[in-house]
Design an enzyme around this catalytic site. Structure first.
Site, PDB file in Angstrom:
ATOM      1  N   ASP A  35       0.830  -1.201   0.000  1.00 21.52           N
ATOM      2  CA  ASP A  35       0.000   0.000   0.000  1.00 21.52           C
ATOM      3  C   ASP A  35       0.868   1.255   0.000  1.00 21.52           C
ATOM      4  O   ASP A  35       0.577   2.240  -0.672  1.00 21.52           O
ATOM      5  CB  ASP A  35      -0.899   0.024   1.248  1.00 21.52           C
ATOM      6  CG  ASP A  35      -2.093  -0.913   1.082  1.00 21.52           C
ATOM      7  OD1 ASP A  35      -2.123  -1.635   0.071  1.00 21.52           O
ATOM      8  OD2 ASP A  35      -2.965  -0.908   1.967  1.00 21.52           O
ATOM      9  N   TYR A  38       2.305   1.936  -3.336  1.00 28.78           N
ATOM     10  CA  TYR A  38       1.221   2.413  -4.197  1.00 28.78           C
ATOM     11  C   TYR A  38       0.930   3.888  -3.913  1.00 28.78           C
ATOM     12  O   TYR A  38       0.865   4.711  -4.831  1.00 28.78           O
ATOM     13  CB  TYR A  38      -0.028   1.559  -3.961  1.00 28.78           C
ATOM     14  CG  TYR A  38      -1.218   1.976  -4.787  1.00 28.78           C
ATOM     15  CD1 TYR A  38      -1.456   1.413  -6.034  1.00 28.78           C
ATOM     16  CD2 TYR A  38      -2.113   2.944  -4.315  1.00 28.78           C
ATOM     17  CE1 TYR A  38      -2.553   1.788  -6.787  1.00 28.78           C
ATOM     18  CE2 TYR A  38      -3.208   3.329  -5.066  1.00 28.78           C
ATOM     19  CZ  TYR A  38      -3.422   2.748  -6.306  1.00 28.78           C
ATOM     20  OH  TYR A  38      -4.502   3.128  -7.047  1.00 28.78           O
ATOM     21  N   LEU A  85     -23.624 -34.883  -6.184  1.00 33.10           N
ATOM     22  CA  LEU A  85     -24.215 -35.857  -5.270  1.00 33.10           C
ATOM     23  C   LEU A  85     -25.235 -36.709  -5.982  1.00 33.10           C
ATOM     24  O   LEU A  85     -25.959 -36.236  -6.859  1.00 33.10           O
ATOM     25  CB  LEU A  85     -24.916 -35.125  -4.113  1.00 33.10           C
ATOM     26  CG  LEU A  85     -24.040 -34.433  -3.095  1.00 33.10           C
ATOM     27  CD1 LEU A  85     -24.895 -33.561  -2.186  1.00 33.10           C
ATOM     28  CD2 LEU A  85     -23.275 -35.455  -2.269  1.00 33.10           C
ATOM     29  N   GLU A 116     -27.262 -32.367   6.651  1.00 37.10           N
ATOM     30  CA  GLU A 116     -27.128 -30.929   6.405  1.00 37.10           C
ATOM     31  C   GLU A 116     -28.222 -30.485   5.429  1.00 37.10           C
ATOM     32  O   GLU A 116     -28.454 -31.159   4.426  1.00 37.10           O
ATOM     33  CB  GLU A 116     -25.747 -30.624   5.791  1.00 37.10           C
ATOM     34  CG  GLU A 116     -24.603 -31.142   6.622  1.00 37.10           C
ATOM     35  CD  GLU A 116     -23.288 -31.216   5.825  1.00 37.10           C
ATOM     36  OE1 GLU A 116     -23.143 -30.480   4.834  1.00 37.10           O
ATOM     37  OE2 GLU A 116     -22.429 -32.027   6.210  1.00 37.10           O
ATOM     38  N   LYS A 118     -29.847 -29.074   2.343  1.00 33.73           N
ATOM     39  CA  LYS A 118     -29.297 -28.805   1.017  1.00 33.73           C
ATOM     40  C   LYS A 118     -29.901 -27.498   0.525  1.00 33.73           C
ATOM     41  O   LYS A 118     -31.071 -27.447   0.153  1.00 33.73           O
ATOM     42  CB  LYS A 118     -29.633 -29.946   0.069  1.00 33.73           C
ATOM     43  CG  LYS A 118     -28.983 -29.811  -1.285  1.00 33.73           C
ATOM     44  CD  LYS A 118     -29.166 -31.087  -2.093  1.00 33.73           C
ATOM     45  CE  LYS A 118     -28.380 -31.058  -3.382  1.00 33.73           C
ATOM     46  NZ  LYS A 118     -28.874 -30.063  -4.328  1.00 33.73           N
ATOM     47  N   ASP A 120     -30.649 -24.419  -1.834  1.00 37.29           N
ATOM     48  CA  ASP A 120     -30.760 -24.293  -3.282  1.00 37.29           C
ATOM     49  C   ASP A 120     -30.136 -22.989  -3.749  1.00 37.29           C
ATOM     50  O   ASP A 120     -30.787 -21.956  -3.826  1.00 37.29           O
ATOM     51  CB  ASP A 120     -32.242 -24.360  -3.676  1.00 37.29           C
ATOM     52  CG  ASP A 120     -32.403 -24.761  -5.131  1.00 37.29           C
ATOM     53  OD1 ASP A 120     -31.381 -25.133  -5.753  1.00 37.29           O
ATOM     54  OD2 ASP A 120     -33.522 -24.704  -5.638  1.00 37.29           O
ATOM     55  N   ARG A 139     -18.576 -23.486  -9.301  1.00 39.33           N
ATOM     56  CA  ARG A 139     -18.337 -24.911  -9.499  1.00 39.33           C
ATOM     57  C   ARG A 139     -18.088 -25.251 -10.970  1.00 39.33           C
ATOM     58  O   ARG A 139     -17.239 -26.070 -11.280  1.00 39.33           O
ATOM     59  CB  ARG A 139     -19.542 -25.703  -8.981  1.00 39.33           C
ATOM     60  CG  ARG A 139     -19.418 -27.170  -9.200  1.00 39.33           C
ATOM     61  CD  ARG A 139     -20.472 -27.940  -8.432  1.00 39.33           C
ATOM     62  NE  ARG A 139     -20.310 -29.364  -8.667  1.00 39.33           N
ATOM     63  CZ  ARG A 139     -20.855 -30.015  -9.690  1.00 39.33           C
ATOM     64  NH1 ARG A 139     -21.577 -29.363 -10.575  1.00 39.33           N
ATOM     65  NH2 ARG A 139     -20.675 -31.304  -9.847  1.00 39.33           N
ATOM     66  N   TYR A 232     -19.945 -25.960   3.727  1.00 38.33           N
ATOM     67  CA  TYR A 232     -20.282 -27.335   4.125  1.00 38.33           C
ATOM     68  C   TYR A 232     -19.131 -28.314   3.941  1.00 38.33           C
ATOM     69  O   TYR A 232     -19.297 -29.498   4.193  1.00 38.33           O
ATOM     70  CB  TYR A 232     -21.505 -27.820   3.362  1.00 38.33           C
ATOM     71  CG  TYR A 232     -21.374 -27.717   1.855  1.00 38.33           C
ATOM     72  CD1 TYR A 232     -20.550 -28.592   1.163  1.00 38.33           C
ATOM     73  CD2 TYR A 232     -22.066 -26.746   1.138  1.00 38.33           C
ATOM     74  CE1 TYR A 232     -20.412 -28.504  -0.203  1.00 38.33           C
ATOM     75  CE2 TYR A 232     -21.947 -26.653  -0.232  1.00 38.33           C
ATOM     76  CZ  TYR A 232     -21.112 -27.534  -0.902  1.00 38.33           C
ATOM     77  OH  TYR A 232     -20.975 -27.444  -2.250  1.00 38.33           O
ATOM     78  N   LYS A 296     -23.909 -37.286   4.957  1.00 34.14           N
ATOM     79  CA  LYS A 296     -22.515 -37.685   4.715  1.00 34.14           C
ATOM     80  C   LYS A 296     -22.086 -38.621   5.828  1.00 34.14           C
ATOM     81  O   LYS A 296     -22.390 -38.348   7.006  1.00 34.14           O
ATOM     82  CB  LYS A 296     -21.604 -36.450   4.718  1.00 34.14           C
ATOM     83  CG  LYS A 296     -21.927 -35.461   3.623  1.00 34.14           C
ATOM     84  CD  LYS A 296     -21.144 -34.175   3.761  1.00 34.14           C
ATOM     85  CE  LYS A 296     -21.679 -33.154   2.768  1.00 34.14           C
ATOM     86  NZ  LYS A 296     -21.242 -31.795   3.049  1.00 34.14           N
ATOM     87  N   LYS A 320     -33.785 -35.693  -1.713  1.00 35.68           N
ATOM     88  CA  LYS A 320     -34.497 -34.483  -2.146  1.00 35.68           C
ATOM     89  C   LYS A 320     -35.905 -34.421  -1.570  1.00 35.68           C
ATOM     90  O   LYS A 320     -36.555 -35.457  -1.413  1.00 35.68           O
ATOM     91  CB  LYS A 320     -34.596 -34.479  -3.678  1.00 35.68           C
ATOM     92  CG  LYS A 320     -33.265 -34.590  -4.375  1.00 35.68           C
ATOM     93  CD  LYS A 320     -32.626 -33.264  -4.539  1.00 35.68           C
ATOM     94  CE  LYS A 320     -33.211 -32.582  -5.738  1.00 35.68           C
ATOM     95  NZ  LYS A 320     -32.244 -31.821  -6.499  1.00 35.68           N
ATOM     96  N   CYS A 414     -55.052  -0.261 -20.532  1.00 36.47           N
ATOM     97  CA  CYS A 414     -54.997  -0.717 -19.151  1.00 36.47           C
ATOM     98  C   CYS A 414     -56.353  -1.294 -18.735  1.00 36.47           C
ATOM     99  O   CYS A 414     -57.384  -0.631 -18.899  1.00 36.47           O
ATOM    100  CB  CYS A 414     -54.625   0.443 -18.241  1.00 36.47           C
ATOM    101  SG  CYS A 414     -54.787   0.060 -16.491  1.00 36.47           S
ATOM    102  N   CYS A 417     -58.076   1.216 -16.126  1.00 36.06           N
ATOM    103  CA  CYS A 417     -58.518   2.583 -16.417  1.00 36.06           C
ATOM    104  C   CYS A 417     -58.708   2.853 -17.905  1.00 36.06           C
ATOM    105  O   CYS A 417     -59.165   3.930 -18.276  1.00 36.06           O
ATOM    106  CB  CYS A 417     -57.525   3.590 -15.839  1.00 36.06           C
ATOM    107  SG  CYS A 417     -55.944   3.603 -16.712  1.00 36.06           S
ATOM    108  N   CYS A 437     -54.635   6.320 -12.751  1.00 37.33           N
ATOM    109  CA  CYS A 437     -55.232   4.996 -12.888  1.00 37.33           C
ATOM    110  C   CYS A 437     -55.621   4.483 -11.505  1.00 37.33           C
ATOM    111  O   CYS A 437     -54.797   4.450 -10.595  1.00 37.33           O
ATOM    112  CB  CYS A 437     -54.216   4.062 -13.541  1.00 37.33           C
ATOM    113  SG  CYS A 437     -54.675   2.331 -13.480  1.00 37.33           S
TER     114      CYS A 437
END
Ligand code: IVH
Length: 676
Positions: A35, A38, A85, A116, A118, A120, A139, A232, A296, A320, A414, A417, A437
């Site tokens: 730093d 710099y 998995l 654990e 899972k 999403d 991944r 995990y 696991k 699942k 619409c 209205c 509206c």
């Protein structure tokens, strides 16, 4: 070469080098120089530019702080492949898995599993070297992903430096941590609402929102997305030795990494299945989407003994949850008009029961979504509730079509209205352009009266509809002028209920500032930012008169939000609306600015403060001295431990770093106010 030419060349060279080091630091997080070195380059450039204004340039690093986004992601090679998995879809498949484990281990001892949730989201691997976050990648195909280091560094939950607990496991010299990056359901819905108001397409589910947010070339966009993570597992590990997965989860936690607190140890199959049922029952109340349980084998020596197949380990399985799906028919697609005029198509379905709830309607988001899924009126469709309360149409069953199905068309007028409907270029949404509206007015009043806004008890959808329909209320300010006599004209009101509602309305005349700001419906200002703004500005007047720079100086407020707030307060309709509220006696509370100033003696106590840029009112040494006297520790570089960064003129890279780390930033004016 003339000396002028030599100076020009030196300036160019410095700019180039600084740009390069900015890149190393911000984009790659792999600085080649310290730093101090710099800062030295930066200072030399600044001095030369000051002495030779003829060589000034708008794209000099001294004029443009920050870093351009990446042009493309680099590849992230996983040091060890990230396997996937195998899935179990029912209890029978879980029994098979357990039997196989027992057989391969050939043991009579009970097998203990970690269970654990899972989550999403999307899988990410993070490399820590000697406790420092070095690199992170998605991944991808398990072998190669994308290098998303700057983006992952914006996730608050992920520490840049691991914490070394006194009696805990030693920090590994090298380690890759595997985690799932996700978004809470609530944050996902808020993000979608914001995008909708902004004319941007909504994300279909929290997983897509998390993935879309992490895969941004501009990490400042990621920084604004409420991403979270749970760790995990470990890939590469040099240093400590563990015997069980449970120990690994414990160590990750001790080092300061987020680990899902719902993880458990289960001895044997019955316990494992019990956990599954328990978690499935809790699923609706969890803040995030869980799509199953990962089991696991706890003992790592047994994991090694069981080994791996090509793509997945034999020692783990994902059981699942059943997606709650059903088949039904789209009777019609109708359009709803929101408070910002956005038209949302809604599928009206033949009622169908999904996990105990009867589904009659499902949102279709927007025209793009309908076209992408090719959903037509009359189609048989698969509908699903993914743990979430809002059902969605997954896909049409094309084979069942008999030719009578009709594609949906967005109305050109619409439905509320009759006003004209416009799709602005670049927007995914169609909007009704009529400010008067009734559907928009109703939406605005519902928002204003809502629980997170003014919280007017008893003012429900039906009553709002009646009030708007009869022209008794055309703006939220009108609510405060309603009398009991007015309400008695409406069906369903008696003296007592009318009195109660009037009292409930009047009771909200002095709301918390954050609730008031949210109630105004400033585009892009959700509940969270409303709280941030209220905390920072303390009074409505202070916020209203805040300049663009005052706004962007606040942590969490970027250009777009600042711009939206400024434009909101400059708009004449809004000025009139706010005036009407004030005329009706609405006054948001102000937090006691004076009281907080009195408490300033304590404000700095124990805080780690970093100064950047030059202050106009005092030298840096003076500021340091005064801060020390007030009990602060003044540090030279910004880190996760920094509490406040004080920003003067021409701030350096520290401001960027503070923003990236989410450290509070204070301008000079505020700093002076806070000094004892
Ligand atoms: S373990 C070899 N544990 O599920 C073990 N994965 O196909 C591989 N996931 O996208 C993964 N929560 O990111 C594991 N507690 C957990 C998990 C988990 C979510 C995701 C993972 C990957 C997918 C596995």
């Amino acid at each position: 070469m003339s000396s002028r030419e030599a100076i020009r060349q030196r300036i160019e060279e410095l700019r180039e080098r600084i740009r390069y080091h900015d890149y190393r630091y911000y984009a790659l997080d792999d600085p080649e120089i310290s730093d101090a070195e710099y800062d030295q380059l930066f200072r030399e450039l600044k001095e030369l530019e000051k002495a030779h204004p003829e060589f000034a340039s708008p794209d000099s690093p001294t004029a443009r702080i920050g870093f351009p986004p990446l042009e493309a992601f680099e590849t992230f090679e996983h040091p060890l492949p990230m396997l996937s998995l195998e899935n179990a879809m029912d209890e029978g498949e879980m029994v098979e898995f357990h039997q196989r484990v027992l057989k391969l281990l050939g043991t009579s001892e009970p097998v203990v599993y970690t269970a654990e949730p899972k989550i999403d989201g999307l899988a990410v691997e993070i490399l820590y070297e000697n406790g420092r976050l070095v690199r992170a990648g998605t991944r991808g195909d398990g072998y190669r992903g994308e290098d998303v280091t700057p983006n992952v560094k914006t996730i608050r939950a992920i520490p840049w430096t691991l914490y070394a607990p006194p009696d805990g496991p030693p920090i590994p010299s090298a380690m890759t941590v595997r985690c799932e990056v996700y978004m809470n359901r609530r944050d996902f819905h808020a993000l979608n609402r914001r995008r909708e108001a902004d004319g941007e397409p909504a994300f279909a589910n929290p997983r897509n929102a998390a993935a879309g947010s992490l895969r941004q070339l501009d990490s400042s966009i990621t920084a604004q997305r409420p991403l979270k993570a749970f760790c995990y597992g470990i890939g590469v590990l040099e240093g400590p030795v563990f015997e069980t997965q449970w120990e690994i989860l414990g160590a990750l936690k001790l080092w300061g990494l987020p680990v899902n607190p719902l993880s458990r140890l289960c001895e044997g199959l019955e316990a494992a299945l019990g956990y599954y049922r328990e978690l499935e029952a809790r699923r609706p109340e969890l803040p995030y989407e869980v799509d199953g349980v990962v089991y696991k084998v706890n003992r790592l020596d047994w994991q090694r003994k069981l080994g791996e197949k090509t793509r997945s380990p034999r020692w783990a399985i994902a059981f699942k949850f059943r997606a709650h799906q059903a088949v039904t028919r789209v009777r019609d697609i109708q359009v709803q008009v929101g408070r910002t005029g956005v038209l949302t198509p809604v599928a009206h379905l033949e009622p169908v029961s999904l996990a105990g709830v009867v589904i009659r309607r499902a949102t279709l988001h927007n025209m793009d979504e309908i076209e992408r899924k090719d959903i037509r009126i009359g189609d048989e469709v698969v509908v699903q509730r993914a743990g979430d309360v809002i059902p969605e149409v997954v896909r049409p069953i094309v084979e069942k079509r008999d030719g009578s199905e009709r594609p949906f068309e967005m109305p050109t007028r619409c439905p509320a209205c009759g006003g004209s409907v416009v799709r602005l270029s670049g927007e995914a949404f169609h909007r009704c352009m009529n400010r008067n509206c009734p559907a928009q007015i109703e939406g605005a009043i519902r928002h204003f009266a809502g629980r997170e806004a003014m919280n007017i008890e008893g003012l429900g959808k039906q009553i709002i509809h009646l009030l708007v329909e009869r022209g008794m209320v055309t703006t939220p300010a009108d609510l405060y002028r309603l009398t009991e006599a007015d309400l008695l004209k409406l069906p369903g009101f008696a003296e007592k209920s009318a009195r109660n509602l009037i009292q409930a309305i009047q009771k909200t005349r002095h709301p918390e500032l954050a609730s008031f700001l949210y109630a105004l419906g400033i585009p892009l200002v959700g509940t969270y930012l409303a709280t941030v703004l209220a905390d920072r500005f303390k009074s409505f007047q202070a916020l209203r008169s805040a300049r663009y720079e005052d706004l962007t100086a606040v942590e969490g407020i970027g250009d777009k939000v600042a711009d939206s707030i400024r434009r909101y307060f400059e708009n004449e309709d809004n000025v009139r609306f706010i005036q009407a509220l004030f005329d009706a006696g609405v006054r948001p509370k102000e937090s006691a600015v004076d009281a907080s100033l009195q408490a300033m003696d304590d404000f700095w106590k124990g805080k780690t403060v970093v100064l950047t840029g030059s202050l106009s009112s005092m030298t840096r040494d003076e500021a340091t001295e005064r801060l020390r006297k007030a009990g602060a520790h003044v540090a030279s570089s910004v880190s996760g431990k920094t509490d406040v960064v004080v920003v003067g003129e021409n701030p350096g890279s520290k401001l960027q770093k503070a923003k990236a780390l989410g450290v509070a930033v204070m301008d000079e004016e505020t700093f002076l106010k806070h000094l004892p």
